[in-house]
Design a protein around this motif. Structure first.
Motif, PDB file in Angstrom:
ATOM      1  N   HIS A 251       0.834  -1.318  -0.083  1.00  0.00           N
ATOM      2  CA  HIS A 251      -0.055   0.088  -0.010  1.00  0.00           C
ATOM      3  C   HIS A 251       0.775   1.195  -0.094  1.00  0.00           C
ATOM      4  O   HIS A 251       0.447   2.447  -0.499  1.00  0.00           O
ATOM      5  CB  HIS A 251      -0.867  -0.057   1.146  1.00  0.00           C
ATOM      6  CG  HIS A 251      -0.229   0.392   2.686  1.00  0.00           C
ATOM      7  ND1 HIS A 251       0.159  -0.663   3.395  1.00  0.00           N
ATOM      8  CD2 HIS A 251       0.091   1.418   3.200  1.00  0.00           C
ATOM      9  CE1 HIS A 251       0.761  -0.230   4.451  1.00  0.00           C
ATOM     10  NE2 HIS A 251       0.506   1.184   4.422  1.00  0.00           N
ATOM     11  N   ALA A 252       1.984   1.283   0.624  1.00  0.00           N
ATOM     12  CA  ALA A 252       2.967   2.444   0.785  1.00  0.00           C
ATOM     13  C   ALA A 252       3.483   2.757  -0.711  1.00  0.00           C
ATOM     14  O   ALA A 252       4.685   2.241  -0.525  1.00  0.00           O
ATOM     15  CB  ALA A 252       3.717   2.181   2.097  1.00  0.00           C
ATOM     16  N   HIS A 253       3.146   3.739  -1.543  1.00  0.00           N
ATOM     17  CA  HIS A 253       3.460   3.701  -2.912  1.00  0.00           C
ATOM     18  C   HIS A 253       3.413   5.436  -3.001  1.00  0.00           C
ATOM     19  O   HIS A 253       4.075   5.528  -4.168  1.00  0.00           O
ATOM     20  CB  HIS A 253       2.974   2.935  -3.800  1.00  0.00           C
ATOM     21  CG  HIS A 253       1.412   3.147  -3.848  1.00  0.00           C
ATOM     22  ND1 HIS A 253       0.422   2.786  -3.243  1.00  0.00           N
ATOM     23  CD2 HIS A 253       1.096   3.864  -5.030  1.00  0.00           C
ATOM     24  CE1 HIS A 253      -0.604   2.970  -3.648  1.00  0.00           C
ATOM     25  NE2 HIS A 253      -0.491   3.715  -4.617  1.00  0.00           N
ATOM     26  N   LEU A 254       2.785   6.099  -2.512  1.00  0.00           N
ATOM     27  CA  LEU A 254       2.488   7.367  -2.840  1.00  0.00           C
ATOM     28  C   LEU A 254       3.540   8.549  -2.369  1.00  0.00           C
ATOM     29  O   LEU A 254       3.956   8.375  -1.341  1.00  0.00           O
ATOM     30  CB  LEU A 254       1.230   7.817  -2.350  1.00  0.00           C
ATOM     31  CG  LEU A 254      -0.156   7.061  -3.033  1.00  0.00           C
ATOM     32  CD1 LEU A 254      -1.367   8.041  -2.638  1.00  0.00           C
ATOM     33  CD2 LEU A 254      -0.133   7.644  -4.526  1.00  0.00           C
ATOM     34  N   PRO A 255       4.174   9.007  -3.208  1.00  0.00           N
ATOM     35  CA  PRO A 255       4.967  10.550  -2.718  1.00  0.00           C
ATOM     36  C   PRO A 255       4.068  11.456  -2.007  1.00  0.00           C
ATOM     37  O   PRO A 255       2.964  11.324  -1.994  1.00  0.00           O
ATOM     38  CB  PRO A 255       5.588  10.944  -3.954  1.00  0.00           C
ATOM     39  CG  PRO A 255       4.523  10.485  -4.966  1.00  0.00           C
ATOM     40  CD  PRO A 255       4.116   9.337  -4.678  1.00  0.00           C
TER      41      PRO A 255
END
Length: 558
Positions: A251-255
């Motif tokens: 889930h942790a992929h957004l800048p």
């Protein structure tokens, strides 16, 4: 007192009539109704049908569901047999079950929000119109159908918990905490609600309001009931050791700035699974009310409204930044942070937003005659606006239930193949595999978020060359994989291609040897495949029906 009761009954009757009108298309049109496709027709409704047909409603936790992915999908991938919704679909036709589920959910949502406002958040007979109109608006929200009371049951649960907190509980409160888990899901709402109640209790302790063991017991009691009802989920979480598809969900992929944009999107528009339709009328009402609180320094008098106003912002921030790439060091160390969706604390927002709306209307009404009229129009317009979000209106361009599942069309395909359905496997291109599953076909493709990781990797070999040509579907499959579909580079994430489409599949590259090894014999394609022979496919027959949204090109493996 008698006059007030008559007035209350009139308001409630009016609200129930509005609800009946809102629900009427489901009961009048039945299979000709338009309803939500995403995470509904394309999945849950077919799952209930498959489960009932399998004879595994009471199956062991590890018993297979033979119809899907060669029996590698376990009974635990479907809902508990102690959920009322499972039995609605097992005992009734699909749309009868769907209509009853909608009615039950919205009725409980209405009365739950009403008693919460009346008893705790907005007490007083003078606020009866706001209590009723807010409860009605809350009950009209386009909730996620298979979520049942997972979010819309929260006001009723909060009413009961506040009774425990105030030491005013009765047998009715225990009844609420006992019955709600039978028509709600802990992972789709109540885990987050119950943990919030735990924080609430702990805050009371820290503020030296006492240990209030009655309140704590109520939280533990409802959690225990959920654990009993959701014993399959508990077993899967604690005892399943085989890697599953969720092990490759990241889930942790957004800048940072993408997370900021997601925050504003969620705060202003909401989320598809907990739509609140709050942008045009509720948010302005909340901001106007906050303005009066700020200007008149009403912080103490309106502390509940201020708390909810801030909490609403924080829930959207939590949701957005759960996907921030800064979590990566922790998710690599603690794998459960990827497999469990903690972002769903934002599922509390429907309760928070509509409780805030009621309090905002009260604050605005107290500012004088003209403002009282403004509050009235905010309430009226919100009800009207929610009415325009009726499924029959917003899904008018989608297939009806009958057109979507196309029972007559797939019955003809079954007759044409003329083999017992359990003797061969199929997969689909351009349509959801749930359609085949609903019609009794045994599928190699599926939409499930909990199946063996080894199967995901095996299935990937079939579409490996197609994934290599399209980064979007490659990332979608590899970093989630809930949709184990025959993705193609050309179609991408399009899997509702209607019969009037002029598209052709060109330069398709499937590994049909692997497909055949897995038992695959037929492909149901929504569009013609120009290079079928290069993929060891032979067009057997084309099927079309006036009652179907699809034209099916039946390809046989050579």
């Amino acid at each position: 007192m008698l006059i007030e009761r008559k007035k209350e009954r009139r308001y409630i009757l009016f609200a129930l009539i509005v609800l009946a009108v809102y629900l009427s298309p489901l009961f009048i049109l039945q299979e000709n109704a338009h309803i939500r496709v995403h995470d509904n027709l394309d999945s849950n409704l077919a799952w209930y049908k498959v489960l009932a047909r399998s004879g595994e409603i009471f199956g062991d936790v590890q018993d297979p569901i033979p119809q899907i992915i060669n029996g590698l999908l376990s009974r635990n991938a479907f809902g508990t047999e102690y959920s009322v919704i499972v039995w609605l679909y097992a005992l009734l036709p699909t749309m009868a079950a769907y209509g009853l589920s909608q009615a039950l959910t919205r009725l409980v949502a209405f009365f739950g929000m009403y008693v919460l406002l009346k008893a705790h958040l907005l007490p007083g007979e003078k606020w009866l119109p706001i209590q009723i109109v807010t409860a009605l608006a809350f009950a009209l929200t386009p909730f996620w159908p298979s979520g049942m009371l997972s979010t819309l049951g929260m006001p009723l649960a909060l009413w009961a918990f506040l009774n425990f907190r105030n030491r005013e509980d009765t047998w009715k409160d225990y009844l609420v905490l006992t019955l709600l888990p039978l028509y709600a899901s802990i992972v789709l709402g109540f885990f987050f609600f119950l943990s919030a109640m735990g924080i609430f209790w702990l805050t009371d302790v820290v503020r030296r309001k006492g240990w209030n063991l009655r309140f704590l017991f109520a939280i533990v009691y409802m959690t225990f009931i959920f654990m009993l009802v959701e014993y399959r989920l508990v077993y899967s979480f604690l005892f399943t050791t085989e890697p599953n598809s969720r092990d490759e969900y990241f889930h942790a992929h957004l800048p940072f700035w993408s997370a900021v944009r997601l925050f504003f999107k969620n705060y202003l528009l909401g989320h598809t699974h907990v739509l609140t339709i709050h942008t045009l009328f509720i948010l302005p009402a909340m901001f106007i009310a906050f303005y009066f609180v700020f200007m008149k320094k009403l912080w103490k008098q309106e502390r509940i409204f201020v708390f909810l106003f801030v909490l609403n912002i924080l829930l959207s921030a939590w949701y957005a930044f759960w996907f921030y790439e800064g979590w990566l060091p922790l998710t690599k160390r603690f794998h459960f942070m990827d497999t469990f969706n903690f972002a769903r604390y934002h599922f509390l927002r429907p309760l928070v937003i509509y409780a805030s709306f009621a309090l905002a209307l009260k604050i605005i009404s107290l500012q004088g005659f003209s403002w009282r009229n403004t509050a009235k129009w905010f309430a009226i317009m919100q009800i009207v606006f929610l009415g325009l979000f009726n499924d029959e209106i917003i899904y008018q361009q989608k297939p009806t239930v009958k057109e979507f599942y196309a029972v007559d069309l797939f019955g003809k395909i079954k007759e044409h193949i003329a083999l017992p359905q359990e003797k061969y496997r199929v997969a689909s291109i351009g349509i959801h595999p749930a359609i085949s599953q609903y019609n009794g076909f045994y599928t190699l493709d599926t939409y499930n978020n909990f199946y063996p990781l080894s199967y995901k990797h095996q299935f990937r070999k079939i579409i490996e060359k197609e994934l290599a040509k399209n980064k979007t579907v490659r990332t979608y499959y590899d970093q989630w994989g809930g949709r184990c579909y025959l993705f193609t580079a050309q179609l991408g994430k399009r899997y509702m291609i209607k019969k009037d489409s002029k598209r052709h599949l060109k330069k398709l590259e499937l590994n049909t040897d692997v497909f055949k090894e897995m038992g695959g014999r037929y492909i149901f394609s929504a569009i013609p495949i120009d290079n079928a022979e290069q993929n060891q496919l032979q067009l057997d027959k084309v099927f079309e029906s006036k009652k179907s949204a699809w034209k099916i090109y039946l390809y046989k493996i050579l």
